[in-house]
Design a protein around this motif. Structure first.
Motif, short mmCIF file in Angstrom:
data_model
loop_
_atom_site.label_atom_id
_atom_site.label_comp_id
_atom_site.label_asym_id
_atom_site.label_seq_id
_atom_site.Cartn_x
_atom_site.Cartn_y
_atom_site.Cartn_z
N UNK A 199 0.69 -1.26 0.07
CA UNK A 199 0.02 0.03 0.04
C UNK A 199 1.01 1.17 0.02
N UNK A 200 0.88 1.92 -1.11
CA UNK A 200 1.57 3.35 -1.15
C UNK A 200 0.66 4.37 -1.43
N UNK A 201 -0.62 4.17 -1.70
CA UNK A 201 -1.64 4.99 -1.85
C UNK A 201 -2.86 4.43 -2.11
N UNK A 202 -3.92 4.50 -0.81
CA UNK A 202 -5.08 3.84 -0.81
C UNK A 202 -5.07 2.29 -1.41
N UNK A 203 -4.19 1.59 -1.01
CA UNK A 203 -4.23 0.29 -1.38
C UNK A 203 -3.39 -0.22 -2.68
N UNK A 204 -2.86 0.66 -3.45
CA UNK A 204 -2.00 0.64 -4.40
C UNK A 204 -0.58 0.30 -4.20
N UNK A 205 -0.06 -0.71 -4.84
CA UNK A 205 1.39 -1.12 -4.43
C UNK A 205 2.43 -0.30 -5.11
N UNK A 206 3.55 -0.10 -4.32
CA UNK A 206 4.63 0.51 -4.84
C UNK A 206 5.95 -0.18 -5.20
N UNK A 207 6.85 0.61 -5.67
CA UNK A 207 8.15 -0.07 -5.78
C UNK A 207 9.34 0.87 -5.42
N UNK A 208 10.36 0.35 -4.84
CA UNK A 208 11.47 1.28 -4.66
C UNK A 208 12.75 0.63 -5.40
N UNK A 209 13.46 1.27 -6.01
CA UNK A 209 14.67 0.88 -6.67
C UNK A 209 15.86 1.52 -5.89
N UNK A 210 16.86 1.01 -5.51
CA UNK A 210 17.90 1.61 -4.95
C UNK A 210 19.10 1.31 -5.65
N UNK A 211 19.99 2.26 -6.50
CA UNK A 211 21.08 1.95 -7.34
C UNK A 211 22.30 2.53 -6.49
N UNK A 212 23.41 1.76 -6.70
CA UNK A 212 24.52 2.41 -5.96
C UNK A 212 25.52 2.72 -7.41
N UNK A 213 25.97 4.10 -7.43
CA UNK A 213 26.71 4.50 -8.31
C UNK A 213 27.99 3.88 -8.27
N UNK A 214 28.68 3.36 -9.61
CA UNK A 214 30.07 2.96 -9.54
C UNK A 214 31.13 3.94 -10.08
#
Length: 279
Positions: free
Chosen positions: A264-279
């Motif tokens: 739940x990221x907004x009223x039950x709608x799913x969310x994703x988080x991407x974390x990138x490490x800069x090389x």
């Protein structure tokens, strides 16, 4: 009783194929957002003809006030229309800048809180010396959350000038950069930031972010730093975005460190988080 959605009905129709939209319109004759009697019809048609899009909505029996419904319908329909170009998107966000925060609260958009928590997890100490660039800064909602965790050196990048003006009123950024993330080169020096955040970028912009835009995020981030982006899960389904994110990884510019999901990221709608490490 009214039905609650993360997008207004008119925006739902725009996301459906013509056949599904025509089916809903002809069967339910929905003409107002408080047409609770049409819920079962809408669900049935969505399940039958647009199963893949059903997860983008949350129809519940929770009620909005009439005023909230009208505001949400007007603002979200104005800013989520499919197929509009970047210039039009920016103009529209300028026009609703004074109402933006209210709508995000009403639809329970928690992307900024999630981003604040995630950055805090990445940097548990020395937060007062860490420089952060908040991309798609809007009115500064992410900065509000970052400051709760002790981060103070935050710049905001946002193409809609009036949205940035709302952030300025609250003194949320050290530098206010009114510019677009796209094929252009940002007026920011290399290796300036320890972390770059991007929360809730417009779907129409996010789904077609060019490689150059992602390269710019990496360029302004220090080696070993992080580029962190979250949004509704369906915003990451764009083939263009997926290919361009992978492009930078295949070239050794950054590495996907973590991909996290929330139901739940907004009223039950799913969310994703991407974390990138800069090389």
């Amino acid at each position: 009783m009214r039905w609650e959605v993360t997008m207004p009905f008119t925006s739902i129709l725009s996301l459906l194929n013509t056949q599904a939209a025509d089916s809903i319109a002809s069967v339910s004759r929905v003409t107002a957002v408080d047409a609770c009697s049409s819920i079962s019809v809408i669900h049935a048609v969505l399940k039958k003809e647009s199963q893949g899009l059903l997860h983008t909505f949350n129809m519940t029996e929770t009620c909005y006030s009439k005023e909230e419904e009208e505001t949400i319908d007007r603002v979200l329909n104005f800013t989520t229309e499919r197929g509009i170009d970047n210039a039009t998107i920016i103009q529209r966000f300028d026009k609703i800048s004074e109402e933006y925060d209210e709508v995000q609260i009403t639809i329970r958009w928690t992307g900024p809180q999630w981003m604040g928590e995630s950055v805090a997890c990445q940097y548990p100490s020395n937060r007062g010396n860490i420089r952060i660039l908040d991309v798609a800064a809007g009115t500064g909602l992410v900065s509000v959350e970052l400051r709760k965790h002790g981060f103070v050196h935050i710049d905001g990048l946002e193409p809609a000038e009036r949205m940035l003006e709302q952030a300025k009123k609250k003194n949320l950024y050290e530098r206010y950069i009114c510019d677009m993330l796209g094929d252009n080169t940002l007026d920011i020096a290399d290796d300036t930031y320890t972390a770059v955040t991007m929360s809730g970028l417009s779907r129409e912009i996010m789904k077609k972010l060019p490689v150059k835009a992602l390269e710019e995020l990496a360029r302004v981030t220090k080696p070993g730093g992080h580029v962190m982006m979250n949004s509704y899960d369906y915003n990451f389904e764009s083939e263009i975005l997926r290919a361009n994110l992978a492009n930078l990884e295949s070239r050794g510019i950054w590495k996907l460190e973590s991909k996290q999901a929330r139901q739940h990221i907004s009223n039950g709608v799913g969310g994703l988080l991407h974390i990138y490490t800069v090389l």
